[in-house]
Scaffold this motif. Structure first.
Motif, PDB file in Angstrom:
ATOM      1  N   SER A 121       0.829  -1.205   0.000  1.00 15.06           N
ATOM      2  CA  SER A 121       0.000   0.000   0.000  1.00 15.06           C
ATOM      3  C   SER A 121       0.865   1.257   0.000  1.00 15.06           C
ATOM      4  O   SER A 121       0.595   2.217  -0.733  1.00 15.06           O
ATOM      5  CB  SER A 121      -0.928   0.005   1.226  1.00 15.06           C
ATOM      6  N   VAL A 122       1.915   1.249   0.816  1.00 22.02           N
ATOM      7  CA  VAL A 122       2.827   2.400   0.868  1.00 22.02           C
ATOM      8  C   VAL A 122       3.558   2.549  -0.455  1.00 22.02           C
ATOM      9  O   VAL A 122       3.706   3.669  -0.986  1.00 22.02           O
ATOM     10  CB  VAL A 122       3.827   2.236   2.025  1.00 22.02           C
ATOM     11  N   LEU A 123       4.021   1.442  -1.020  1.00 15.30           N
ATOM     12  CA  LEU A 123       4.764   1.480  -2.280  1.00 15.30           C
ATOM     13  C   LEU A 123       3.893   2.040  -3.406  1.00 15.30           C
ATOM     14  O   LEU A 123       4.372   2.794  -4.259  1.00 15.30           O
ATOM     15  CB  LEU A 123       5.251   0.071  -2.643  1.00 15.30           C
ATOM     16  N   ALA A 124       2.618   1.683  -3.414  1.00 15.59           N
ATOM     17  CA  ALA A 124       1.708   2.193  -4.441  1.00 15.59           C
ATOM     18  C   ALA A 124       1.317   3.641  -4.182  1.00 15.59           C
ATOM     19  O   ALA A 124       1.006   4.392  -5.117  1.00 15.59           O
ATOM     20  CB  ALA A 124       0.452   1.328  -4.501  1.00 15.59           C
ATOM     21  N   ALA A 125       1.347   4.052  -2.902  1.00 10.95           N
ATOM     22  CA  ALA A 125       0.881   5.391  -2.542  1.00 10.95           C
ATOM     23  C   ALA A 125       1.903   6.480  -2.825  1.00 10.95           C
ATOM     24  O   ALA A 125       1.530   7.612  -3.165  1.00 10.95           O
ATOM     25  CB  ALA A 125       0.509   5.423  -1.052  1.00 10.95           C
ATOM     26  N   ALA A 169      11.887   2.527   0.085  1.00 10.99           N
ATOM     27  CA  ALA A 169      10.817   1.570   0.365  1.00 10.99           C
ATOM     28  C   ALA A 169      10.903   0.357  -0.546  1.00 10.99           C
ATOM     29  O   ALA A 169      10.678  -0.779  -0.113  1.00 10.99           O
ATOM     30  CB  ALA A 169       9.461   2.256   0.201  1.00 10.99           C
ATOM     31  N   LEU A 170      11.257   0.575  -1.806  1.00 17.28           N
ATOM     32  CA  LEU A 170      11.335  -0.529  -2.759  1.00 17.28           C
ATOM     33  C   LEU A 170      12.437  -1.514  -2.380  1.00 17.28           C
ATOM     34  O   LEU A 170      12.244  -2.732  -2.412  1.00 17.28           O
ATOM     35  CB  LEU A 170      11.585   0.027  -4.158  1.00 17.28           C
ATOM     36  N   VAL A 171      13.597  -0.985  -2.006  1.00 18.12           N
ATOM     37  CA  VAL A 171      14.741  -1.842  -1.678  1.00 18.12           C
ATOM     38  C   VAL A 171      14.558  -2.525  -0.328  1.00 18.12           C
ATOM     39  O   VAL A 171      14.957  -3.680  -0.149  1.00 18.12           O
ATOM     40  CB  VAL A 171      16.041  -1.009  -1.694  1.00 18.12           C
ATOM     41  N   SER A 172      13.942  -1.829   0.627  1.00 20.47           N
ATOM     42  CA  SER A 172      13.818  -2.376   1.987  1.00 20.47           C
ATOM     43  C   SER A 172      12.827  -3.522   2.081  1.00 20.47           C
ATOM     44  O   SER A 172      12.865  -4.304   3.031  1.00 20.47           O
ATOM     45  CB  SER A 172      13.396  -1.271   2.952  1.00 20.47           C
ATOM     46  N   LYS A 173      11.895  -3.606   1.121  1.00 22.67           N
ATOM     47  CA  LYS A 173      10.897  -4.682   1.090  1.00 22.67           C
ATOM     48  C   LYS A 173      10.095  -4.765   2.388  1.00 22.67           C
ATOM     49  O   LYS A 173       9.773  -5.859   2.876  1.00 22.67           O
ATOM     50  CB  LYS A 173      11.551  -6.027   0.782  1.00 22.67           C
ATOM     51  N   GLY A 174       9.797  -3.621   2.970  1.00 20.94           N
ATOM     52  CA  GLY A 174       8.938  -3.571   4.149  1.00 20.94           C
ATOM     53  C   GLY A 174       9.667  -3.647   5.471  1.00 20.94           C
ATOM     54  O   GLY A 174       9.025  -3.620   6.527  1.00 20.94           O
ATOM     55  N   PRO A 176      11.510  -1.931   8.355  1.00 22.73           N
ATOM     56  CA  PRO A 176      11.693  -0.541   8.796  1.00 22.73           C
ATOM     57  C   PRO A 176      13.159  -0.152   8.972  1.00 22.73           C
ATOM     58  O   PRO A 176      13.557   0.953   8.619  1.00 22.73           O
ATOM     59  CB  PRO A 176      10.940  -0.495  10.136  1.00 22.73           C
ATOM     60  N   ALA A 177      13.971  -1.056   9.533  1.00 20.34           N
ATOM     61  CA  ALA A 177      15.387  -0.736   9.743  1.00 20.34           C
ATOM     62  C   ALA A 177      16.108  -0.565   8.406  1.00 20.34           C
ATOM     63  O   ALA A 177      16.906   0.362   8.226  1.00 20.34           O
ATOM     64  CB  ALA A 177      16.052  -1.840  10.561  1.00 20.34           C
ATOM     65  N   ALA A 178      15.804  -1.462   7.470  1.00 17.92           N
ATOM     66  CA  ALA A 178      16.422  -1.357   6.147  1.00 17.92           C
ATOM     67  C   ALA A 178      15.954  -0.098   5.429  1.00 17.92           C
ATOM     68  O   ALA A 178      16.727   0.552   4.719  1.00 17.92           O
ATOM     69  CB  ALA A 178      16.077  -2.593   5.308  1.00 17.92           C
ATOM     70  N   PHE A 179      14.693   0.273   5.655  1.00 27.98           N
ATOM     71  CA  PHE A 179      14.159   1.495   5.041  1.00 27.98           C
ATOM     72  C   PHE A 179      14.912   2.730   5.548  1.00 27.98           C
ATOM     73  O   PHE A 179      15.318   3.591   4.762  1.00 27.98           O
ATOM     74  CB  PHE A 179      12.674   1.633   5.352  1.00 27.98           C
ATOM     75  N   ALA A 180      15.100   2.822   6.861  1.00 27.64           N
ATOM     76  CA  ALA A 180      15.814   3.970   7.444  1.00 27.64           C
ATOM     77  C   ALA A 180      17.258   4.017   6.948  1.00 27.64           C
ATOM     78  O   ALA A 180      17.783   5.090   6.638  1.00 27.64           O
ATOM     79  CB  ALA A 180      15.778   3.881   8.966  1.00 27.64           C
ATOM     80  N   LEU A 181      17.900   2.838   6.869  1.00 30.54           N
ATOM     81  CA  LEU A 181      19.287   2.790   6.401  1.00 30.54           C
ATOM     82  C   LEU A 181      19.385   3.241   4.949  1.00 30.54           C
ATOM     83  O   LEU A 181      20.284   4.015   4.583  1.00 30.54           O
ATOM     84  CB  LEU A 181      19.835   1.369   6.551  1.00 30.54           C
TER      85      LEU A 181
END
Length: 416
Positions: A121-125, A169-174, A176-181
């Protein structure tokens, strides 16, 4: 076959230029006219039993090149100085808050209306949350200097913030820690690499000589973009920083070694470079939106679910934007409320997300309807203005002091 292709390409560019003139005359964004033309062309050609083959791979390629040129053109026009710090701060806050609010709201909509998992949902938004500078900047012609300057900064920064968040967001695959990094680590690394590359381009501009000067620079930027994307960095940051450095040499003159690089012909070279970028941007963007209209299935635009999602997205965009601009105390908030178009970057990011194969049930018509409606409504920013004011050219912003608070428009950048 070769002659036919040459004839078609030249005719499309001439037709796009005509649509641009009509759009300025009737206060309609040329983007909307180009997409509608593509839709009509597909219907007519289908009735005649004709079709263009191989459109699917061409649209993303042309769009990516257009996006690089659009961000570069906007960055070259941004003058960074102490007296603009307040405007830049407000524009940055508006860009970040706008992307965040719209992403959260649209993610909730897609989660409950389409049944997507939170990550999808976030990726599409995110693509729906980004303001398109390709449409926003040209739509400010005729506005006062301060509101126009705000839109230039805001829409350019919205593009960058949206791309940073999307690829994180695309690379982290959901995760949260990977997203922040990815968001902060990758963004910081991108800025460092971009600064180093930009200094090299700055030196090249100062040393540029001969008949071929700008093509190697543009090829280098496209190469940097491709390398950055392959390394999962933030490739548009490279383009943005390069444009800011080239367009603001006074920032580098503080260092003696860099100041010595500043040639007497630098300003003239940059003006010529801006002209080349503007021409290429117009051609690439026009071709993209024509192909996008042809690429779109008309049946997808008639789907009731697409209309429902598009109506919810458009309604939230303008309602939240009006409140945010009033909260930030932005000049001429009533007019700027309507300058929140979605466009090229929205389509490109969503197509990239769709390549994961996770959005097979998404009504693509909702994306196109959102782009068409938000791009059309920018015309409301000029409602109630006198005929004389509406025909004033946009203010020049490629020279220091051109956007002085009391200045009137004196020369315009080429329309998009």
């Amino acid at each position: 076959m070769t002659n036919t292709a040459i004839l078609a390409a030249s005719a499309l560019l001439l037709f796009a230029y005509l649509l641009d003139i009509l759009g300025r005359r009737f206060r309609l964004p040329s983007v909307v006219l180009l997409i509608v033309t593509g839709l009509v062309a597909r219907h007519v050609l289908d009735r005649m039993g004709l079709a263009f083959e191989g459109i699917d791979p061409i649209v993303p390629i042309v769009g990516t090149i257009g996006l690089i040129l659009i961000v570069l053109e906007g960055a070259l026009d941004l003058e960074v100085s102490a007296d603009r710090a307040r405007t830049i701060a407000k524009a940055g806050a508006s860009a970040v808050i706008g992307v965040a609010l719209c992403t959260l709201a649209f993610a909730a909509l897609f989660h409950f209306a389409l049944g997507y998992a939170p990550y999808l949902s976030v990726l599409a938004a995110i693509p729906f949350a980004v303001i398109s500078s390709a449409v926003a900047i040209p739509s400010t012609a005729g506005l006062a200097v301060a509101p126009r300057e705000f839109v230039i900064y805001e829409s350019s920064l919205s593009d960058i913030v949206g791309v940073l968040v999307f690829f994180a967001a695309l690379v982290s695959k959901g995760n949260p820690a990977a997203f922040a990094l990815e968001l902060f680590g990758g963004g910081a690394l991108s800025i460092v690499v971009a600064l180093a590359a930009s200094l090299g381009l700055y030196a090249i501009v100062n040393k540029a000589d001969g008949h071929v000067r700008f093509l190697p620079m543009l090829a280098g930027l496209v190469c940097l973009y491709a390398i950055g994307k392959a390394l999962y960095l933030s490739p548009l940051v490279f383009v943005l920083v390069a444009g800011l450095v080239i367009g603001n040499p006074h920032l580098l003159d503080r260092w003696p070694r860099l100041k010595r690089l500043h040639s007497p012909d630098y300003d003239q070279t940059v003006r010529e470079f801006k002209g080349v970028v503007a021409e290429l941007t117009f051609a690439t963007k026009s071709l993209f939106f024509l192909l996008l209209g042809y690429w779109t299935d008309v049946a997808a635009l008639l789907e009731p679910r697409a209309w429902g999602i598009a109506a919810a997205c458009v309604g939230f965009v303008f309602a939240s934007r009006r409140l945010m601009l009033r909260f930030l105390r932005v000049d001429d908030a009533a007019s700027l409320t309507w300058i929140a178009p979605r466009g090229l970057i929205t389509v490109l990011l969503f197509v990239t997300a769709a390549e994961t194969g996770a959005f097979g049930t998404f009504p693509f018509g909702a994306l196109m309807l959102t782009v068409l409606v938000t791009s059309s409504l920018v015309a409301l920013a000029h409602r109630g203005r006198g005929e004389q004011e509406s025909t004033l050219p946009a203010p020049a912003i490629d020279a220091p002091g051109a956007l002085a608070p009391d200045a009137h428009a004196a020369g315009a950048r080429p329309p998009d």
